[in-house]
Scaffold this motif. Structure first.
Motif, PDB file in Angstrom:
ATOM      1  N   ASN A   2       0.829  -1.200   0.000  1.00 27.66           N
ATOM      2  CA  ASN A   2       0.000   0.000   0.000  1.00 27.66           C
ATOM      3  C   ASN A   2       0.865   1.252   0.000  1.00 27.66           C
ATOM      4  N   GLN A   3       0.229   2.376  -0.213  1.00 25.48           N
ATOM      5  CA  GLN A   3       0.907   3.669  -0.332  1.00 25.48           C
ATOM      6  C   GLN A   3       1.771   3.968   0.892  1.00 25.48           C
ATOM      7  N   LYS A   4       1.239   3.700   2.064  1.00 21.84           N
ATOM      8  CA  LYS A   4       1.987   4.014   3.285  1.00 21.84           C
ATOM      9  C   LYS A   4       3.276   3.199   3.382  1.00 21.84           C
ATOM     10  N   MET A   5       3.220   1.918   2.985  1.00 19.79           N
ATOM     11  CA  MET A   5       4.432   1.101   3.020  1.00 19.79           C
ATOM     12  C   MET A   5       5.425   1.600   1.977  1.00 19.79           C
ATOM     13  N   SER A   6       4.960   1.977   0.816  1.00 18.63           N
ATOM     14  CA  SER A   6       5.859   2.546  -0.205  1.00 18.63           C
ATOM     15  C   SER A   6       6.585   3.766   0.338  1.00 18.63           C
ATOM     16  N   GLU A   7       5.851   4.618   1.038  1.00 13.81           N
ATOM     17  CA  GLU A   7       6.454   5.820   1.617  1.00 13.81           C
ATOM     18  C   GLU A   7       7.483   5.466   2.686  1.00 13.81           C
ATOM     19  N   LEU A   8       7.159   4.499   3.549  1.00  9.88           N
ATOM     20  CA  LEU A   8       8.114   4.087   4.583  1.00  9.88           C
ATOM     21  C   LEU A   8       9.381   3.513   3.964  1.00  9.88           C
ATOM     22  N   LEU A   9       9.220   2.672   2.947  1.00  9.09           N
ATOM     23  CA  LEU A   9      10.392   2.058   2.325  1.00  9.09           C
ATOM     24  C   LEU A   9      11.221   3.080   1.554  1.00  9.09           C
ATOM     25  N   HIS A  10      10.589   4.111   1.067  1.00  5.22           N
ATOM     26  CA  HIS A  10      11.333   5.196   0.411  1.00  5.22           C
ATOM     27  C   HIS A  10      12.111   6.009   1.456  1.00  5.22           C
ATOM     28  N   GLU A  11      11.460   6.262   2.586  1.00  4.08           N
ATOM     29  CA  GLU A  11      12.098   7.038   3.650  1.00  4.08           C
ATOM     30  C   GLU A  11      13.182   6.238   4.372  1.00  4.08           C
TER      31      GLU A  11
END
Length: 166
Positions: A2-11
């Motif tokens: 999901n979007q939130k996991m994508s953001e965490l993995l990017h950060e």
């Protein structure tokens, strides 16, 4: 994912996953291997409860037995170091277990679900959970629509996904 996991993995980019990243209790469960329950569920042998419980179906049995909150007592209570460490622990454990499942069952039908979310308490502590289950076209998936999950960052992983992190 999901979007939130994508953001965490990017950060918090996670690379070079290894068994040393896995807390000892989880490493022990991974190394104890796999068993089938009388219902046909694939479960980590070291996580089988002493008292048998009734389960609705094999999926419920697998996710309830194989699912665990990731150890975090040794991490800072908040902040980026906590989140990055939780991600690395969870992904190392997930891929280690998926590898062992592939060896034990001779197929790649097993999936790991890694989720991170706030604890729900007043302190905004990031917590993490990892669970494992078999994919089965005749049974609804463990998480029906990852993109619609709102209150946590979640990803479904197969063993093939390991190439992204190594």
């Amino acid at each position: 994912m999901n979007q939130k996991m994508s953001e965490l993995l990017h950060e918090f980019p996670v690379t070079d996953l290894k068994d040393e990243d896995i807390p000892p209790m989880f490493l022990e469960a991974m190394r104890e291997g796999w068993s089938y329950t009388p219902n046909g569920a694939r479960v980590l042998t070291g996580l089988i409860p002493d008292v048998a419980s009734p389960y609705f179906d094999v999926l419920q049995e697998e996710t309830l037995i194989n699912g665990r909150g990731m150890i975090d007592y040794d991490l800072p209570p908040t902040g980026p170091e906590r989140t990055g460490s939780l991600l690395k622990r969870c992904l190392s454990y997930a891929f280690g277990v998926l590898d062992e499942a592939s060896k034990a069952f001779g197929d790649q039908e097993f999936r790991a679900y890694v989720s991170l979310s706030l604890s729900g308490s007043n302190d905004d502590t990031m917590t993490a959970n990892v669970t494992f289950c078999t994919t089965n076209p005749s049974i609804e998936p463990y998480v029906r629509d990852l993109e619609s999950v709102q209150n946590e960052a979640i990803v479904e992983l197969s063993l093939e996904d390991r190439n992204v992190w190594n």
